[in-house]
Design a protein around this motif. Structure first.
Motif, PDB file in Angstrom:
ATOM      1  N   UNK A  11      57.952  -9.004  59.469  1.00 30.54           N
ATOM      2  CA  UNK A  11      57.191  -9.790  60.349  1.00 30.54           C
ATOM      3  C   UNK A  11      57.540 -11.107  60.515  1.00 30.54           C
ATOM      4  N   UNK A  12      57.621 -11.963  59.198  1.00 31.66           N
ATOM      5  CA  UNK A  12      58.074 -13.474  59.062  1.00 31.66           C
ATOM      6  C   UNK A  12      59.345 -13.545  59.796  1.00 31.66           C
ATOM      7  N   UNK A  13      60.278 -12.649  59.702  1.00 24.20           N
ATOM      8  CA  UNK A  13      61.774 -12.975  60.223  1.00 24.20           C
ATOM      9  C   UNK A  13      61.421 -12.964  61.585  1.00 24.20           C
ATOM     10  N   UNK A  14      60.883 -11.984  62.282  1.00 27.15           N
ATOM     11  CA  UNK A  14      60.653 -11.918  63.734  1.00 27.15           C
ATOM     12  C   UNK A  14      59.844 -13.296  64.206  1.00 27.15           C
ATOM     13  N   UNK A  26      57.640 -17.249  52.552  1.00 24.10           N
ATOM     14  CA  UNK A  26      57.128 -16.030  51.743  1.00 24.10           C
ATOM     15  C   UNK A  26      57.550 -16.599  50.401  1.00 24.10           C
ATOM     16  N   UNK A  27      58.182 -17.892  50.287  1.00 23.45           N
ATOM     17  CA  UNK A  27      58.469 -18.434  48.748  1.00 23.45           C
ATOM     18  C   UNK A  27      59.332 -17.409  48.022  1.00 23.45           C
ATOM     19  N   UNK A  28      60.284 -16.861  48.855  1.00 20.25           N
ATOM     20  CA  UNK A  28      61.296 -15.660  48.157  1.00 20.25           C
ATOM     21  C   UNK A  28      62.804 -16.451  48.386  1.00 20.25           C
ATOM     22  N   UNK A  29      63.715 -16.027  47.520  1.00 19.68           N
ATOM     23  CA  UNK A  29      64.976 -16.276  48.009  1.00 19.68           C
ATOM     24  C   UNK A  29      65.400 -15.586  49.306  1.00 19.68           C
ATOM     25  N   UNK A  30      66.446 -16.250  49.947  1.00 17.23           N
ATOM     26  CA  UNK A  30      66.832 -15.676  51.219  1.00 17.23           C
ATOM     27  C   UNK A  30      67.576 -14.470  51.002  1.00 17.23           C
ATOM     28  N   UNK A  31      68.259 -14.215  49.733  1.00 15.24           N
ATOM     29  CA  UNK A  31      69.139 -12.792  49.422  1.00 15.24           C
ATOM     30  C   UNK A  31      67.840 -11.768  49.383  1.00 15.24           C
ATOM     31  N   UNK A  32      66.504 -12.156  48.859  1.00 16.03           N
ATOM     32  CA  UNK A  32      65.530 -10.919  48.760  1.00 16.03           C
ATOM     33  C   UNK A  32      64.812 -10.771  50.041  1.00 16.03           C
ATOM     34  N   UNK A  33      64.987 -11.692  51.093  1.00 18.54           N
ATOM     35  CA  UNK A  33      64.645 -11.538  52.344  1.00 18.54           C
ATOM     36  C   UNK A  33      65.423 -10.507  53.012  1.00 18.54           C
ATOM     37  N   UNK A  34      66.818 -10.633  52.902  1.00 18.06           N
ATOM     38  CA  UNK A  34      67.782  -9.975  53.478  1.00 18.06           C
ATOM     39  C   UNK A  34      67.708  -8.430  52.577  1.00 18.06           C
TER      40      UNK A  34
END
Length: 298
Positions: A11-14, A26-34
């Motif tokens: 949802x946040x990516x969109x 989301x306070x996450x690493x970009x790798x975790x998002x992927x």
């Protein structure tokens, strides 16, 4: 896979149109998002997002999935927000965005009342005439004049405003008071405003004999609405601004209205914010306070 986190990640990516911005939200690493997106796509057995080096785009399945999960996440966030807010004191950081003239001459004079009532809310004011994306830039709410252009946002009207044409007493004493548009165009310096985002001039607007007229040739102009007021007060010419902004200067005698019978344009001043899933206690408190505060005097 944390299923709910994966859904929120998608949802946040969109909404931010960026893996990097989604990670920051989301306070996450970009790798975790992927990784979360890949896990969600694997779980669903379909591709949700097409990625290139420059942009992202929803697949047909991704658009449908986003439409459906948005409703569910909204309901979940509203429920959780209501539970968190019960019995909790209003506190935390509140980011507000508004144009410089509305900030300096409309909000600032009354803002201490809010601070006294809610001392644990830390206010962060984004002041300027540059348009912002509330979700992408982490803005809780914004105060804007005019009709709402983005239908995905919610607007609550604070008051009805209107344009006012005015100049300083010193300027009018030196150059005379215009009686009509011909006088204005041929015998006066015109102070104007142009967009900080596009550079487009915003013409002076009038209505005469049932017809709308515009005057867009400026002798001096600014892309900051508070600077426009300053130029008028310092006698640089005749221009237009909001009646709510000019009120204090007219009451003090620093500005004088002219061509009032030709200046009729009205518009709402509203507080705008993302849908309910973005709201928390301090945002709701500020919005309700603003609506109540400005409905008292307008």
């Amino acid at each position: 896979m944390d299923h709910l986190l994966a859904i929120r990640t998608f949802q946040r990516i969109v909404e931010t149109r960026s893996f990097t911005k989604a990670a920051a939200h989301l306070s996450l690493p970009r790798s975790t998002v992927s990784k979360n997106l890949k896990a969600l796509e694997a779980h669903l057995g379909t591709k949700l997002i097409q990625r290139t080096t420059r942009s992202i785009a929803l697949t047909t399945e991704g658009a449908e999935y986003y439409r459906r999960i948005s409703k569910l996440v909204t309901q979940l966030d509203e429920t959780e927000g209501a539970m968190r807010d019960i019995g909790a004191a209003a506190k935390g950081r509140l980011r507000i965005d508004l144009h410089s003239s509305l900030a300096n001459f409309v909000l600032m004079p009354v803002l201490e009342e809010f601070r006294e009532r809610y001392p644990h809310i830390q206010l962060a004011l984004g002041i300027g005439d540059r348009p912002v994306n509330l979700i992408e830039e982490g803005v809780d709410c914004a105060i804007r004049a005019g009709e709402l252009a983005d239908s995905s946002l919610i607007a609550r009207t604070l008051y009805k405003d209107r344009l006012i044409t005015c100049a300083s007493p010193g300027y009018l004493e030196q150059c005379g008071v215009p009686k009509n548009l011909s006088d204005l165009e041929n015998g006066h310096n015109i102070v104007g405003y142009f967009s900080a985002a596009t550079g487009e001039a915003w013409p002076l607007r009038f209505r005469t004999r049932g017809e709308d007229k515009q005057l867009g040739a400026f002798d001096i102009s600014a892309n900051d609405s508070a600077a426009l007021i300053s130029m008028l007060v310092h006698g640089m010419g005749i221009g237009q601004t909001h009646a709510s902004v000019a009120r204090r200067f007219i009451e003090s005698g620093e500005l004088v209205p002219v061509l009032e019978e030709l200046t009729h344009r009205q518009f709402p001043v509203s507080i705008i914010y993302p849908p309910a899933r973005q709201l928390n206690a301090r945002v709701r408190i500020f919005i309700d306070w603003m609506v109540a505060r400005f409905s008292e005097n307008n």
